[in-house]
Each structure stands twice: as structure tokens, then as C-alpha cells.
Design a protein around this motif. Structure first.
Motif, mmCIF file in Angstrom:
data_model
loop_
_atom_site.group_PDB
_atom_site.id
_atom_site.type_symbol
_atom_site.label_atom_id
_atom_site.label_comp_id
_atom_site.label_asym_id
_atom_site.label_seq_id
_atom_site.Cartn_x
_atom_site.Cartn_y
_atom_site.Cartn_z
ATOM 1 N N THR A 5 -26.600 40.368 -16.505
ATOM 2 C CA THR A 5 -27.658 40.668 -17.714
ATOM 3 C C THR A 5 -27.394 39.834 -18.949
ATOM 4 O O THR A 5 -28.224 38.929 -19.329
ATOM 5 C CB THR A 5 -27.618 42.133 -18.317
ATOM 6 O OG1 THR A 5 -27.940 42.890 -16.886
ATOM 7 C CG2 THR A 5 -28.859 42.370 -19.163
ATOM 8 N N ASP A 6 -26.204 39.581 -19.269
ATOM 9 C CA ASP A 6 -25.846 38.710 -20.304
ATOM 10 C C ASP A 6 -26.153 37.157 -19.781
ATOM 11 O O ASP A 6 -27.106 36.514 -20.818
ATOM 12 C CB ASP A 6 -24.294 38.837 -20.478
ATOM 13 C CG ASP A 6 -23.840 40.053 -21.172
ATOM 14 O OD1 ASP A 6 -24.699 40.910 -21.445
ATOM 15 O OD2 ASP A 6 -22.673 40.280 -21.009
ATOM 16 N N ARG A 7 -25.834 36.913 -18.854
ATOM 17 C CA ARG A 7 -26.353 35.389 -18.485
ATOM 18 C C ARG A 7 -27.843 35.267 -18.379
ATOM 19 O O ARG A 7 -28.352 34.125 -18.640
ATOM 20 C CB ARG A 7 -25.749 35.152 -17.119
ATOM 21 C CG ARG A 7 -24.294 34.990 -16.967
ATOM 22 C CD ARG A 7 -23.630 34.301 -15.838
ATOM 23 N NE ARG A 7 -23.920 35.355 -14.699
ATOM 24 C CZ ARG A 7 -22.881 36.306 -14.276
ATOM 25 N NH1 ARG A 7 -21.893 36.235 -14.982
ATOM 26 N NH2 ARG A 7 -23.263 36.925 -13.407
ATOM 27 N N MET A 8 -28.552 36.269 -17.940
ATOM 28 C CA MET A 8 -29.906 36.151 -17.847
ATOM 29 C C MET A 8 -30.804 36.027 -19.194
ATOM 30 O O MET A 8 -31.475 35.406 -19.388
ATOM 31 C CB MET A 8 -30.512 37.539 -17.002
ATOM 32 C CG MET A 8 -31.851 37.156 -16.893
ATOM 33 S SD MET A 8 -32.503 38.794 -15.597
ATOM 34 C CE MET A 8 -31.884 38.102 -14.156
ATOM 35 N N LEU A 9 -30.015 37.040 -20.125
ATOM 36 C CA LEU A 9 -30.605 36.925 -21.331
ATOM 37 C C LEU A 9 -30.397 35.565 -22.200
ATOM 38 O O LEU A 9 -31.230 35.049 -22.711
ATOM 39 C CB LEU A 9 -30.105 38.099 -22.374
ATOM 40 C CG LEU A 9 -30.859 39.220 -22.268
ATOM 41 C CD1 LEU A 9 -30.142 40.296 -23.047
ATOM 42 C CD2 LEU A 9 -32.261 39.111 -22.823
ATOM 43 N N GLN A 10 -29.166 35.041 -22.023
ATOM 44 C CA GLN A 10 -28.588 33.795 -22.495
ATOM 45 C C GLN A 10 -29.812 32.665 -22.014
ATOM 46 O O GLN A 10 -30.091 31.700 -22.747
ATOM 47 C CB GLN A 10 -27.114 33.503 -22.315
ATOM 48 C CG GLN A 10 -26.362 34.329 -23.218
ATOM 49 C CD GLN A 10 -24.966 34.262 -22.865
ATOM 50 O OE1 GLN A 10 -24.106 34.703 -23.541
ATOM 51 N NE2 GLN A 10 -24.639 33.643 -21.732
ATOM 52 N N SER A 11 -29.853 32.851 -20.598
ATOM 53 C CA SER A 11 -30.693 31.690 -20.160
ATOM 54 C C SER A 11 -32.259 31.926 -20.460
ATOM 55 O O SER A 11 -32.843 30.873 -21.000
ATOM 56 C CB SER A 11 -30.588 31.731 -18.547
ATOM 57 O OG SER A 11 -31.497 30.993 -17.916
ATOM 58 N N ARG A 12 -32.792 33.087 -20.412
ATOM 59 C CA ARG A 12 -34.381 33.213 -20.598
ATOM 60 C C ARG A 12 -34.668 32.999 -22.057
ATOM 61 O O ARG A 12 -35.507 32.486 -22.554
ATOM 62 C CB ARG A 12 -34.777 34.652 -20.051
ATOM 63 C CG ARG A 12 -34.852 34.778 -18.724
ATOM 64 C CD ARG A 12 -34.976 36.298 -18.258
ATOM 65 N NE ARG A 12 -36.205 36.748 -18.913
ATOM 66 C CZ ARG A 12 -37.338 36.785 -18.656
ATOM 67 N NH1 ARG A 12 -37.868 35.880 -17.570
ATOM 68 N NH2 ARG A 12 -38.452 37.061 -19.368
ATOM 69 N N MET A 166 -37.236 41.219 -19.137
ATOM 70 C CA MET A 166 -36.969 41.677 -20.581
ATOM 71 C C MET A 166 -37.303 40.399 -21.569
ATOM 72 O O MET A 166 -37.434 39.115 -21.288
ATOM 73 C CB MET A 166 -35.498 41.647 -20.787
ATOM 74 C CG MET A 166 -34.893 43.100 -20.176
ATOM 75 S SD MET A 166 -33.352 43.392 -20.996
ATOM 76 C CE MET A 166 -32.426 42.151 -20.040
ATOM 77 N N LYS A 167 -37.625 40.956 -22.675
ATOM 78 C CA LYS A 167 -37.771 39.859 -23.815
ATOM 79 C C LYS A 167 -37.363 40.672 -24.894
ATOM 80 O O LYS A 167 -37.108 41.926 -25.313
ATOM 81 C CB LYS A 167 -39.266 39.332 -24.059
ATOM 82 C CG LYS A 167 -40.216 40.655 -24.484
ATOM 83 C CD LYS A 167 -41.554 40.076 -24.685
ATOM 84 C CE LYS A 167 -42.350 41.101 -25.345
ATOM 85 N NZ LYS A 167 -43.796 40.723 -25.744
ATOM 86 N N VAL A 168 -36.883 39.840 -26.008
ATOM 87 C CA VAL A 168 -36.306 40.689 -27.319
ATOM 88 C C VAL A 168 -37.568 41.120 -28.143
ATOM 89 O O VAL A 168 -38.477 40.668 -28.569
ATOM 90 C CB VAL A 168 -35.842 39.651 -28.533
ATOM 91 C CG1 VAL A 168 -35.441 40.266 -29.625
ATOM 92 C CG2 VAL A 168 -34.346 39.002 -27.751
ATOM 93 N N VAL A 169 -37.569 42.649 -28.222
ATOM 94 C CA VAL A 169 -38.715 43.508 -28.828
ATOM 95 C C VAL A 169 -38.253 43.690 -30.540
ATOM 96 O O VAL A 169 -39.280 44.032 -30.960
ATOM 97 C CB VAL A 169 -38.898 44.714 -28.107
ATOM 98 C CG1 VAL A 169 -39.445 44.053 -26.509
ATOM 99 C CG2 VAL A 169 -37.870 45.491 -27.962
ATOM 100 N N ALA A 170 -37.101 43.707 -30.781
ATOM 101 C CA ALA A 170 -36.808 43.742 -32.204
ATOM 102 C C ALA A 170 -35.516 43.221 -32.386
ATOM 103 O O ALA A 170 -34.631 43.055 -31.690
ATOM 104 C CB ALA A 170 -36.601 45.567 -32.373
ATOM 105 N N GLU A 171 -35.268 42.727 -33.714
ATOM 106 C CA GLU A 171 -34.069 42.050 -34.228
ATOM 107 C C GLU A 171 -33.882 42.682 -35.668
ATOM 108 O O GLU A 171 -34.596 42.794 -36.542
ATOM 109 C CB GLU A 171 -34.379 40.778 -34.261
ATOM 110 C CG GLU A 171 -33.185 39.672 -35.195
ATOM 111 C CD GLU A 171 -33.640 38.272 -35.039
ATOM 112 O OE1 GLU A 171 -32.760 37.592 -35.836
ATOM 113 O OE2 GLU A 171 -34.237 37.784 -34.048
ATOM 114 N N ILE A 172 -32.759 43.164 -35.696
ATOM 115 C CA ILE A 172 -32.094 43.508 -37.186
ATOM 116 C C ILE A 172 -30.983 42.559 -37.626
ATOM 117 O O ILE A 172 -29.850 42.616 -36.983
ATOM 118 C CB ILE A 172 -31.643 44.796 -36.867
ATOM 119 C CG1 ILE A 172 -32.602 45.999 -36.083
ATOM 120 C CG2 ILE A 172 -31.148 45.717 -38.206
ATOM 121 C CD1 ILE A 172 -31.998 47.288 -35.687
ATOM 122 N N PRO A 173 -31.188 42.103 -38.692
ATOM 123 C CA PRO A 173 -30.159 41.115 -39.357
ATOM 124 C C PRO A 173 -29.001 41.985 -39.856
ATOM 125 O O PRO A 173 -28.972 42.971 -39.818
ATOM 126 C CB PRO A 173 -30.792 40.635 -40.589
ATOM 127 C CG PRO A 173 -32.342 40.865 -40.316
ATOM 128 C CD PRO A 173 -32.414 41.978 -39.566
#
Length: 230
Positions: A5-12, A166-173
Motif C-alpha cells: 500500500t505504501d509503494r502504491m500510494l507513493q507511486s500513484r 485510492m486518492k487523497v481525500v483530506a490533508e491536515i497540516p
């Protein structure tokens, strides 16, 4: 070692992950109608499982029964092991059971058995009102990346291949909230998403002592908030 999952997120998504884990939240309590309307009247629960998924579960029910039988046999094996255990082994098992009871009591004491702190006006409450508006999927892949907290999920609930959609749906600084493991002394599956105003949301990881728990053990957070009371 990075997970698939980590590798997929980093790639995608082109992001560098420090740690990540699949999480769920508890049932969102019903907010006041005016507060809910002010947040856009979004859904307060994940989408239902699609009919195709339900059909698949029905068709695979014999395998579920077999799995249940195997679990029952494993449980019986554990009982037998306890009965045949040596004095030293029984002492270790008693210590583990006592440790689990203390952990469960601490979870309740710290409010980690709740979904959030209960303040709908706080940052956590407002974020929670939009949780399933970001994605109707029941899980989130929560990731720490260069100080930020990222929540990734398929846009809609899926039964299979969630990771590849998956895609990033929210980001919190980093200056808005931190992830905390309030029970580092225990193997547990609870994390607290703690916002700067003192409000919080409880996340339950898919596995005990997830990659995020392990990361937080190595890199404890130092986060000052207006209140730290559960």
C-alpha cells in the motif's frame, strides 16, 4: 520495509510516506440539525455494501462456515494449551490477560472508546461532519508524510481493490493536528487525531500496533493544545 500500500500510494500520488495504516472510526452520533445543515448535510455513515458484494458473501458462505469452524477449533486449542501449560507458562498467560484488562480499562478512561470529544463546534467535530463527504468508503488509509496527515480512500465504497482506487481525500497540516498513541505501553489499535484546539477523533487501526504506532514509538510527538482532557 515499505508495504504494498505504501509503494502504491507513493507511486500513484507522488508522496513520500513515513508510515501509514488502514483505519475506521466509530459510529458518528447524531449532531444538532442546525450544525449538520451548516456543514452541508453530508452523510454521517459509509455507503452500503453493493448488491454484488452481498451476493458474493452469500455464495462464499460455505467458506465462512469452514472459517468459523477453524476458529472454533483454534479457540479449543488455546483452552487445551492453558490446561496443559506449565506453571511458568500459566504465569505468563495470566500476566498477558491482566495486561489486556489494564489496556481495555485505560481505553475507557482516556475516552478512546468514543468516536470524538463531543464538541461539534471544535475542529474535530467539524472535520467529522464531512468525513463521509470526502469519501463514502468505510475505511481510510491514514498516512504520515513529511509532517502532514493524509487520509486516502476510494471516492466511493468498494468491495475489492480499494488500494488501487485510492486518492487523497483530506490533508491536515502539521500545525493543525497530530496523531497520538496514548497507550504506547500496550499493544493496541487506537490512535487519536488531536487538533490544535484540543478537540479529537479516535481512529481504530486494522491491526494491533500498526506501522503508525511503531513510527510514533520511534518519533514521539510534542504537541501543545488548548485542552488535553478527553
Amino acid at each position: 520495509m515499505a508495504s504494498s500500500t505504501d509503494r502504491m500510494l507513493q507511486s500513484r500520488l507522488g508522496i513520500k510516506l513515513d508510515a501509514g495504516a488502514w483505519c475506521v472510526i466509530g459510529k458518528i452520533p447524531k449532531p444538532p440539525s442546525d450544525v449538520h445543515a451548516g456543514a452541508g448535510d453530508g452523510s454521517l455513515r459509509p455507503a452500503f455494501i453493493r448488491p454484488l458484494r452481498v451476493l458474493t458473501l452469500v455464495l462464499t458462505s460455505p467458506f465462512v462456515l469452514i472459517l468459523g469452524l477453524l476458529l472454533l477449533l483454534a479457540s479449543g486449542e488455546e483452552v487445551l494449551k492453558k490446561w496443559l501449560a506449565t506453571g511458568e507458562e500459566r504465569e505468563r498467560l495470566r500476566a498477558e490477560e491482566l495486561d489486556a484488562k489494564r489496556r481495555d480499562a485505560s481505553i475507557v478512561e482516556l475516552g478512546l472508546n468514543q468516536t470524538f470529544d463531543g464538541n461539534w463546534s471544535g475542529a474535530a467535530g467539524q472535520f467529522l461532519l464531512r468525513w463521509y463527504g470526502h469519501s463514502s468508503h468505510h475505511q481510510r488509509f491514514v498516512a504520515l508524510s513529511e509532517g502532514r496527515i493524509l487520509l486516502a480512500a476510494p471516492p466511493k465504497r468498494v468491495s475489492f481493490r480499494a488500494e488501487s482506487r485510492m486518492k487523497v481525500v483530506a490533508e491536515i497540516p502539521a500545525d493543525k493536528a497530530v496523531l497520538e498513541d496514548l497507550l504506547p505501553q500496550y499493544e493496541n489499535n487506537k490512535l487519536r487525531l488531536h487538533f490544535k484546539d484540543g478537540s479529537w477523533i479516535v481512529l481504530t487501526t486494522e491491526e494491533m500496533r500498526s506501522a503508525i504506532h511503531k513510527h510514533l514509538l520511534r518519533h514521539p510527538v510534542n504537541h501543545e493544545t488548548e485542552s488535553t482532557e478527553p
